[in-house]
Design a protein around this motif. Structure first.
Motif: not given
Length: 263
Positions: A60-62, A103-104, A106-108, A111-112, A115, A153
């Motif tokens: 989750r962290d770019a 949100e969590d 989608i990030a995982t 977006l993960g 990225c 997702t």
């Protein structure tokens, strides 16, 4: 995808489908690096599979993704495959007004992988042959309404995989999408791993590996059990199938999954 002599990064490789794929590819003569947020699960995987490597990664962290990509360029310059397996699945009440789970997710789940693909692309492009493996879901094609953002997702990952494959068509990088059915893992909690309605994990991975071995140029890997979902829109009665499928999930399954998330 060639079945052996790869250097493969597998996200979410400490548990479930990720670990099972890591072990299957490791047994076929590949160099494996597993990632995950929980060091103890990664260590258990390493202890059971001498010769594997592990790197902690919060997908989750770019900034963490960039850190890991930098480390891989130094420690594993032959990296030629990534399997985007890490994911979470949560039930959601869309009338509740809370978007934290969405949100969590989608990030995982979305977006993960996007990225990480971008961060690894220079390394993958310099290899003679590379593969980006995305893991979507049968629910990308027939959504389960109690896990709406998860399904969205996975539909997005399917779409992204198609666009990525097209853009990379003149490069050494190939894109393979694995489409799992409902598989016995702890994705939604311990009960999920023993649910008789889910496909046994070993049977799923064995069938996936057999398909890759038989069809190294495949763009999608669909085991037989997921084909009704994958082909739902082509069946001519999608609306009725959607209704039956979700009615069946909305009772006992919804109660079982309520409030559960991936480890």
């Amino acid at each position: 995808m060639q079945i052996s002599d790869n250097t493969i990064l597998i996200t979410g490789g400490g548990t479930g489908i990720g670990r099972a794929l890591a072990e299957a590819f490791h047994a076929r003569g590949n160099r494996i690096i597993v990632t995950g947020r929980r060091r103890e699960m990664l260590q258990q995987t390493l202890d059971a599979n001498p010769g594997m490597d592990a790197i902690e990664l919060d997908i989750r962290d770019a900034a963490d993704i960039r850190r890991v990509a930098g480390e891989l360029r130094q420690s594993h310059p032959t990296l030629n495959a990534v399997i985007h397996n890490a994911g979470i699945m949560r039930t959601e009440d869309l009338q509740g007004g809370d978007t934290a789970d969405a949100e969590d997710t989608i990030a995982t789940n979305l977006l993960g992988p996007i990225c990480l693909t971008a961060a690894l692309m220079p390394l993958l492009l310099q290899q003679a042959q590379s593969t980006i493996v995305t893991v979507s879901s049968g629910l990308a094609f027939l959504p389960g309404a109690i896990t709406p953002t998860y399904c969205a997702t996975k539909a997005a990952i399917h779409s992204y995989s198609q666009s990525l494959r097209y853009q990379l068509r003149d490069t050494p990088v190939r894109v393979l999408e694995i489409v799992p059915p409902y598989v016995q893992t702890e994705l939604t909690g311990p009960a999920h791993a023993s649910d008789p309605n889910a496909m046994p994990l070993k049977a799923f991975v064995d069938e996936v590996m057999a398909i890759i071995e038989a069809s190294p140029d495949a763009q999608e890997v669909c085991v037989d059990r997921v084909k009704p979902l994958r082909n739902a829109a082509a069946g001519g009665d999608y609306a009725a199938f959607f209704q039956r499928f979700n009615d069946a999930r909305s009772g006992a399954a919804a109660a079982q999954w309520k409030g559960r998330s991936a480890p």
